[in-house]
Design an enzyme around this catalytic site. Structure first.
Site, short mmCIF file in Angstrom:
data_model
loop_
_atom_site.label_atom_id
_atom_site.label_comp_id
_atom_site.label_asym_id
_atom_site.label_seq_id
_atom_site.Cartn_x
_atom_site.Cartn_y
_atom_site.Cartn_z
N SER A 1 0.79 -1.24 0.00
CA SER A 1 0.00 0.00 0.00
C SER A 1 0.82 1.28 0.00
O SER A 1 0.24 2.37 -0.14
CB SER A 1 -0.96 0.01 1.20
OG SER A 1 -2.03 -0.88 0.97
N GLY B 1 5.11 13.45 12.50
CA GLY B 1 5.71 12.68 11.43
C GLY B 1 4.66 12.17 10.48
O GLY B 1 3.46 12.33 10.71
N TYR B 2 5.11 11.58 9.39
CA TYR B 2 4.19 10.96 8.45
C TYR B 2 4.88 9.76 7.81
O TYR B 2 6.09 9.55 7.96
CB TYR B 2 3.69 11.95 7.40
CG TYR B 2 4.76 12.66 6.60
CD1 TYR B 2 5.22 12.14 5.39
CD2 TYR B 2 5.30 13.87 7.03
CE1 TYR B 2 6.19 12.81 4.64
CE2 TYR B 2 6.27 14.54 6.29
CZ TYR B 2 6.70 14.00 5.10
OH TYR B 2 7.66 14.67 4.36
N GLY B 3 4.09 8.95 7.09
CA GLY B 3 4.64 7.76 6.48
C GLY B 3 3.54 6.88 5.95
O GLY B 3 2.42 7.32 5.70
N HIS B 4 3.85 5.59 5.78
CA HIS B 4 2.87 4.63 5.29
C HIS B 4 3.45 3.24 5.46
O HIS B 4 4.67 3.06 5.50
CB HIS B 4 2.55 4.87 3.81
CG HIS B 4 1.13 4.58 3.44
ND1 HIS B 4 0.63 3.29 3.35
CD2 HIS B 4 0.10 5.39 3.11
CE1 HIS B 4 -0.65 3.34 3.00
NE2 HIS B 4 -1.00 4.60 2.85
N GLY C 1 2.89 -1.03 4.04
CA GLY C 1 2.35 -1.78 2.92
C GLY C 1 2.52 -3.27 3.12
O GLY C 1 3.44 -3.72 3.81
N GLY D 1 1.20 -10.04 -0.38
CA GLY D 1 1.52 -11.45 -0.56
C GLY D 1 2.67 -11.97 0.25
O GLY D 1 3.44 -12.81 -0.22
N GLY D 2 2.86 -11.47 1.47
CA GLY D 2 3.95 -11.93 2.31
C GLY D 2 5.12 -10.97 2.39
O GLY D 2 6.06 -11.19 3.16
#
Length: 456
Positions: free
Chosen positions: A60, A299-302, A304, A307-308
């Site tokens: 993601s 702060g910020y980020g993400h 993801g 499939g493993g």
């Protein structure tokens, strides 16, 4: 501040091995320099070593790239955050006609549209895959009323990817390449598997938590239509170069403006708090970025998952710091927390919270008011009691049904409105919080994985 490469290589190796992660790559931006490290293997079956130039799946984190493309279109005056999707995509339909008529770009970017978020449809490998996906969205309903709760919606980002295509006249893949990869010199970033085969590529691994996972039966299960929400392929250093552009308010290292400073700021502008602050350790959501508050340090980020493979990005703008961790299986979230608590503490002066877990002696909670079946696109949870113990049956349904068989587990109370579910199936955390609440229309819902599922 000197980056002690030997020390961090040692800690990367130690934490990775302790958490049964086959391979990992780490890149850190500190004092204007990018430092790259790797550990373990890309594929336990072949023993190919992980190196800093190894390519992993983003999951993601791809959404932030799509959000950046959308904000470039805002800069060009081709749309606004309050632009209605129906005005940009003539003929756009959802199962909820009123939602289809009124949903906006900003709501999709901030996960506040209420659209059922995990609609998966393989529409083939052709350049028309997103157009066909959006046509199929006529089957998609809503999980909750718009702008009532942050309900994470991959569906919305596929729709945004199609908007990019219509307004640029390019495929999403080509738009990303020409408008972001090339200006930033991201030579190890791509969107298609056949492009990744030029490089050392990480294989996904699956298995029970606490064991050494085995290579997955296939490298990736995501259809091409899932690109805007789930497939950018990159090295850790390329991800940091992308993050550095945002840290520099839209400027590439050579001075090229990739995004306006105003749009870069808008992407990290707070839109809404989240009911669950544990799963992604967020304080809220912006127009593309997850937002964090580390004892008053913003702060910020993400994150993801694909499939493993699991990826993590954190940016501390007040410190000029960013770090990216890419992994290919195992207890990746625990590994991430182990490493980043130390990394951010020493190099950015912030304290990341501990990973979510119930208390050793949980409180006594009456689960009866929470019992029932809850559904959102792709997932059904049934909450009840067995012999006085709270339990859950979790099923993937619809287009998600082939990803994992149904699973059942005991739940551990955290409070009257929060239960802890053991990490099951292709997850990387030992516990997942289930947060119960009531929508403005009076419907009870459970919030898990950053998504709202109403009781049915």
């Amino acid at each position: 501040m000197n980056f002690d490469h030997a020390r961090w290589q040692r800690r990367l190796d130690e934490f990775r091995a302790a958490r049964h992660v086959p391979g990992a790559a780490l890149a850190v931006l500190v004092d204007g320099e990018i430092h790259e490290l790797a550990s373990g293997v890309l594929h336990r079956g072949t023993g190919v070593e992980a190196t800093p130039d190894s390519v992993f799946q983003s999951g993601s984190i791809a959404k932030v790239y799509t959000a950046t493309l959308v904000m470039q279109l805002v800069d060009a005056g081709q749309l606004r955050l309050d632009s209605r999707v129906a005005d940009l995509l003539p003929g756009f339909e959802l199962a909820d006609g009123e939602l289809a008529k009124n949903v906006t770009v900003g709501q999709l970017l901030s996960h506040t549209s209420g659209i059922a978020g995990d609609f998966t449809r393989d529409t083939g490998r052709g350049d028309d895959c997103l157009a066909r996906y959006v046509e199929a969205c006529r089957e998609v309903g809503r999980d909750c009323p718009p702008e009532t709760v942050v309900s994470y919606a991959s569906t919305g980002y596929a729709i945004l990817g199609r908007i990019v295509e219509v307004l640029t006249g390019q495929t999403w893949d080509n738009a990303l390449r020409e408008r972001i990869f090339e200006p930033l010199g991201l030579e190890h970033s791509m969107t298609l598997p056949e492009e990744a085969l030029r490089f050392r590529v990480a294989m996904s691994h699956l298995g029970e938590l606490g064991t050494d996972p085995e290579p997955a039966p296939v490298w990736d299960m995501l259809p091409r239509s899932g690109g805007p929400y789930g497939r950018v392929l990159f090295t850790a250093a390329d991800l940091i170069r992308f993050a550095r552009m945002h840290l520099e308010n839209g400027l590439a290292p050579d001075g090229t403006r990739v995004l306006s400073a105003e749009s870069a700021a808008v992407m990290r502008q707070h839109v809404m708090d989240t009911p669950d602050t544990w799963s992604f350790m967020t304080s809220g959501w912006g127009y593309g970025w997850a937002l964090y508050d580390w004892d008053g340090v913003a702060g910020y980020g993400h994150d993801g998952a694909s499939g493993g493979q699991f990826s993590y990005l954190r940016v501390v703008p007040g410190r000029g710091f960013a770090a990216a961790l890419l992994t290919n299986g195992g207890e990746a979230t625990s590994f991430f927390v182990d490493l980043f608590q130390e990394l951010l503490g020493d190099l950015a002066g912030v304290r990341m919270p501990d990973i979510f877990a119930p208390a050793a002696e949980p409180p006594a909670v009456d689960v009866a008011p929470l019992a029932g079946t809850y559904e959102r696109e792709g997932v059904r949870l049934t909450i009840g009691e067995r012999d006085g113990t709270p339990w859950v049956r979790a099923e993937l349904i619809g287009g998600m049904a082939d990803y994992s068989p149904p699973l059942e587990a005991e739940l551990v109370p955290v409070s009257d409105t929060v239960l802890a579910m053991p990490g099951m199936g292709p997850v990387s955390a030992p516990w997942l919080p289930l947060v119960f609440g009531t929508l403005p229309d009076g419907r009870p819902y459970v919030y898990f994985g950053m998504r709202a599922a109403p009781r049915v």
